[in-house]
Design an enzyme around this catalytic site. Structure first.
Site, PDB file in Angstrom:
ATOM      1  N   ASP A   1      -6.976  -2.477  -2.775  1.00  0.00           N
ATOM      2  CA  ASP A   1      -5.799  -2.852  -1.996  1.00  0.00           C
ATOM      3  C   ASP A   1      -5.900  -4.297  -1.486  1.00  0.00           C
ATOM      4  O   ASP A   1      -6.999  -4.805  -1.243  1.00  0.00           O
ATOM      5  CB  ASP A   1      -5.721  -1.879  -0.801  1.00  0.00           C
TER       6      ASP A   1
ATOM      7  N   ASN B   1      -9.742  -5.038   3.159  1.00  0.00           N
ATOM      8  CA  ASN B   1      -9.173  -6.044   4.056  1.00  0.00           C
ATOM      9  C   ASN B   1      -9.063  -5.628   5.516  1.00  0.00           C
ATOM     10  O   ASN B   1      -9.318  -6.433   6.401  1.00  0.00           O
ATOM     11  CB  ASN B   1      -7.780  -6.433   3.546  1.00  0.00           C
TER      12      ASN B   1
ATOM     13  N   GLU C   1      -5.833 -14.776   4.467  1.00  0.00           N
ATOM     14  CA  GLU C   1      -7.129 -14.094   4.357  1.00  0.00           C
ATOM     15  C   GLU C   1      -7.672 -13.630   5.708  1.00  0.00           C
ATOM     16  O   GLU C   1      -8.359 -12.610   5.784  1.00  0.00           O
ATOM     17  CB  GLU C   1      -8.147 -15.034   3.684  1.00  0.00           C
TER      18      GLU C   1
ATOM     19  N   GLU D   1      -4.873  -5.253  -6.344  1.00  0.00           N
ATOM     20  CA  GLU D   1      -3.491  -5.547  -5.973  1.00  0.00           C
ATOM     21  C   GLU D   1      -3.415  -6.960  -5.395  1.00  0.00           C
ATOM     22  O   GLU D   1      -3.961  -7.221  -4.330  1.00  0.00           O
ATOM     23  CB  GLU D   1      -2.995  -4.547  -4.921  1.00  0.00           C
TER      24      GLU D   1
ATOM     25  N   TRP E   1      -5.048   3.443   6.651  1.00  0.00           N
ATOM     26  CA  TRP E   1      -5.437   3.089   8.016  1.00  0.00           C
ATOM     27  C   TRP E   1      -6.818   3.667   8.343  1.00  0.00           C
ATOM     28  O   TRP E   1      -6.956   4.605   9.134  1.00  0.00           O
ATOM     29  CB  TRP E   1      -4.416   3.628   9.027  1.00  0.00           C
TER      30      TRP E   1
END
Ligand SMILES: *[C@@H]1O[C@H](CO)[C@@H](O)[C@H](O)[C@H]1NC(C)=O
Ligand SMILES: *[C@@H]1O[C@H](CO)[C@@H](O)[C@H](O)[C@H]1NC(C)=O
Ligand SMILES: *[C@@H]1O[C@H](CO)[C@@H](O)[C@H](O)[C@H]1NC(C)=O
Ligand SMILES: *[C@@H]1O[C@H](CO)[C@@H](O)[C@H](O)[C@H]1NC(C)=O
Ligand SMILES: *[C@@H]1O[C@H](CO)[C@@H](O)[C@H](O)[C@H]1NC(C)=O
Ligand SMILES: *[C@@H]1O[C@H](CO)[C@@H](O)[C@H](O)[C@H]1NC(C)=O
Ligand SMILES: *[C@@H]1O[C@H](CO)[C@@H](O)[C@H](O)[C@H]1NC(C)=O
Ligand SMILES: *[C@@H]1O[C@H](CO)[C@@H](O)[C@H](O)[C@H]1NC(C)=O
Length: 528
Positions: free
Chosen positions: A222, A138, A178, A246, A100
């Site tokens: 990630d 992301n 996405e 990942e 986070w």
């Protein structure tokens, strides 16, 4: 002339050694969550996983226990995300896992200082080990739902325009995967606007600096499928080191598409059938075999740099599914005997059995890092077997594993010369499982001495070169020629007939660069 060469070498050492996919191929990775692996003072700090709070682990704690990790034969460590995260106890607790982000140019002070992280990097390099850092592109962090997000809290992105507008993901729509926000309506994570060129440029600069600042050797990336595909090649290039992404999917075609964009992927398409195969004596080994063979032909450049794993921080630990130690030992062996880079998630070696997140993130200090444990021994043997195979066959890592057909559907025989892995899901109660290797497989020469390195037991092929092996209580066997084992080594040395070439092959290029760079610096200092 000599001085010029030395100067160039020294500059190379200063600017850092960048480990490529090739440099990672022969490595073995220990994955840990910094908050849960070891705290600085080895106290018996309480840690209730259900609370989802910080438990006190630190980078200094990792340094203190590198003997434990290296002692099992690992030569790379993957640590959880390092950047500054949102502070506070939200809907799903605190950001102890590191996913986070609040400020990607600052570090998470719960884990230590810049100097501590640099010390960890140096301590690993001094042992010839690699550092892999987990990074997230992301999304940033959230402690509650989208209405609680204050963009001004973030850095270096601090306006709503730097993020996609909030929407929950429709998993049947790739654009939605996405551009919408992962999470749920109680807590969804602000999705970075990677359609913005300014954001993209900032991320590419950031990753190059992060790798450089902390001498990082590789990245675990990630949530790769949650960012548009054409973002990744430039990001991977800017990183300049091995990138392992990942892509959480059981769909091989879908996942394989990303192997052309970043270096390699975590092997989720095989993980699903792997866990299913060894969950019970009813699992399908042929589904595992088919999935694994498909990775060899679909991953770009083959499966040799895929990240193979049985557990991670997102999935239930294997022992939450089955306690049968024979099934556990077979499943654990897989990542070490097939093509790809083996990854072991911390705590598996101690028999931890937490089911999903957050219970699979136990504090390791409760185990006192004991090494006299069956699965610690098991993983130590698995690493040693793989290293022996690498040392004795320079083509081991680039030779694709093959399956030798078996009559018994509860068995698998995997050949990756000189290593032969015999796996079974017949379970600990089984008494009649066996493997048959026909002479036509031509794996052994007549009268060759073989060793099951998991028990250090001699195995004898028939005079015609065929081999019949009886399983003991459903346990796996890993067979290596005695000549591939070092008489002076620590793997079954009483049966070994080989001599070591490990001194040259097990110390990676990176160590030589570090060593060479250090010597050159000393030499240059002596000139000044
Ligand atoms: C560890 O112990 C030392 C000495 O007792 C103390 O100064 C330090 O603050 C402790 N560190 C942590 C992170 O608790
Ligand atoms: C942390 O937050 C959770 C959820 O909001 C709450 O249940 C829990 O009591 C909080 N813990 C503390 C110590 O404040
Ligand atoms: C935003 O948060 C509200 C709760 O405040 C929730 O009902 C809604 O589903 C969330 N929207 C999105 C797009 O996540
Ligand atoms: C797919 O998701 C995108 C991004 O949220 C959205 O703009 C588009 O309308 C969606 N397409 C369909 C068919 O739902
Ligand atoms: C790397 O170090 C530079 C110089 O100190 C600093 O400006 C930059 O923010 C750092 N980046 C990261 C990701 O640590
Ligand atoms: C797997 O992914 C491919 C590529 O995205 C897609 O065309 C195919 O429909 C998917 N298969 C399944 C069973 O979802
Ligand atoms: C295997 O399958 C049989 C029937 O399909 C079932 O009764 C048995 O419980 C299963 N065993 C395990 C260990 O799952
Ligand atoms: C076999 O595994 C089961 C758990 O699945 C366990 O209860 C039993 O004690 C084990 N038996 C042996 C002989 O290890």
């Amino acid at each position: 002339m000599l001085q010029n060469i030395l100067l160039l070498l020294a500059l190379g050492a200063i600017s850092g050694f960048a480990a490529s996919a090739d440099d990672w191929k022969g490595r073995s990775i220990y994955q840990l969550l910094t908050d849960r692996f070891a705290n600085t003072n080895d106290s018996s700090a309480s840690c209730n996983t259900e609370d989802r709070r910080y438990c006190g682990g630190s980078w200094q704690g990792v340094i203190n226990h590198l003997d434990y990790i290296q002692g099992m034969g690992f030569d790379a460590v993957w640590i959880s995300p390092i950047v500054k995260n949102l502070e506070g106890n939200g809907t799903y607790g605190e950001a102890y896992h590191g996913y986070w982000a609040q400020d990607i140019n600052a570090l998470n002070s719960h884990f230590g200082t810049e100097d501590d992280l640099k010390a960890l990097s140096s301590a690993l390099h001094a042992r010839g080990m690699f550092l892999m850092v987990d990074v997230v592109v992301n999304h940033f962090g959230a402690l509650g739902d989208n209405n609680t997000v204050n963009y001004a809290d973030f850095s270096p992105f601090s306006t709503a325009d730097d993020f996609h507008p909030p929407c929950l993901i429709d998993y049947t729509n790739q654009s939605s995967i996405e551009q919408c926000w992962i999470g749920d309506s109680n807590s969804d994570l602000p999705d970075l606007n990677t359609e913005s060129q300014a954001v993209v440029d900032t991320m590419n600069t950031w990753i190059g600096q992060l790798v450089h600042n902390y001498s990082v050797d590789g990245l675990r990336v990630d949530t790769v499928k949650h960012v548009r595909q054409d973002f990744w090649p430039n990001f991977a290039e800017a990183a300049g080191v091995f990138t392992l992404g990942e892509v959480l999917s059981d769909n091989l075609t879908y996942t394989a598409a990303y192997t052309g964009l970043i270096n390699a992927v975590l092997d989720y398409p095989t993980w699903f059938p792997l866990t299913a195969a060894f969950t019970s004596t009813n699992g399908s080994l042929s589904a595992l075999k088919n999935a694994a063979a498909a990775t060899q032909s679909n991953y770009k450049g083959g499966a040799s740099t895929a990240g193979l794993f049985l557990e991670n921080q997102d999935q239930p630990r294997f022992q939450s599914i089955t306690k049968d130690q024979s099934l556990v030992q077979n499943a654990m062996a897989w990542p070490f005997v097939f093509d790809g880079i083996p990854i072991l998630y911390y705590g598996q070696e101690q028999g931890y059995d937490g089911n999903g997140d957050p219970n699979n993130r136990e504090a390791l200090w409760f185990t006192a890092y004991q090494t006299q444990k069956p699965l610690v021994s098991h993983v130590t043997s698995l690493n040693a077997a793989r290293k022996a195979a690498i040392s004795s066959n320079k083509n081991f890592l680039t030779t694709a594993a093959t399956f030798i057909d078996q009559q018994n559907s509860a068995t698998l025989a995997i050949s990756k010369p000189p290593l032969l892995a015999l796996l079974t899901n017949s379970g600990n109660a089984s008494t009649s499982t066996s493997w048959q290797i026909p002479a036509s497989a031509k794996l052994f020469s007549q009268g060759e001495k073989l060793v099951n390195v998991l028990t250090c037991t001699a195995v004898t092929p028939s005079s015609d070169g065929s081999l019949a092996v009886q399983a003991q209580n459903g346990l796996p066997q890993i067979i290596l020629p005695a000549s591939a084992l070092d008489k002076n080594g620590n793997l079954c040395k009483d049966l070994a007939t080989g001599s070591s070439n490990a001194a040259t092959s097990s110390v990676g290029f990176g160590s030589w660069v570090v060593l060479g760079g250090t010597l050159v610096l000393l030499y240059l200092q002596s000139l000044l």
